[in-house]
Design a protein around this motif. Structure first.
Motif, PDB file in Angstrom:
ATOM      1  N   TYR A   8     -22.805  62.692 -45.729  1.00 40.06           N
ATOM      2  CA  TYR A   8     -24.116  62.675 -45.744  1.00 40.06           C
ATOM      3  C   TYR A   8     -24.680  62.449 -46.956  1.00 40.06           C
ATOM      4  N   SER A  13     -27.385  60.203 -43.141  1.00 39.30           N
ATOM      5  CA  SER A  13     -27.535  59.992 -41.657  1.00 39.30           C
ATOM      6  C   SER A  13     -26.575  61.184 -41.211  1.00 39.30           C
ATOM      7  N   ILE A  14     -27.249  62.199 -40.631  1.00 44.02           N
ATOM      8  CA  ILE A  14     -26.432  63.245 -39.906  1.00 44.02           C
ATOM      9  C   ILE A  14     -25.660  62.727 -38.924  1.00 44.02           C
ATOM     10  N   ALA A  17     -22.562  60.954 -40.673  1.00 44.18           N
ATOM     11  CA  ALA A  17     -21.677  61.894 -41.366  1.00 44.18           C
ATOM     12  C   ALA A  17     -21.168  62.919 -40.177  1.00 44.18           C
TER      13      ALA A  17
END
Length: 56
Positions: A8, A13-14, A17
């Motif tokens: 992350y 970006s979630i 990640a």
């Protein structure tokens, strides 16, 4: 959690990640298997790269 946090931090970006956090343990298991075999001198990296079979 560490893999997710590092991914992350690098990507922001979630989703990416999360994907990395899910795949990373699987990759570690495969790498560990081959690392242990190489450590015991059952084969060398060159053998793997050249698709040589180990002969007894």
């Amino acid at each position: 959690m560490v893999g997710f946090t590092v991914a992350y931090a690098f990507t922001g970006s979630i989703a990416i990640a999360s994907g990395i956090a899910l795949v990373e343990p699987l990759v570690n298991a495969v790498v560990f298997f081959f690392h242990e075999r190489a450590w015991r001198s059952e084969f060398t990296v060159l053998d793997v790269l050249l698709h040589r079979h180990v002969r007894d």
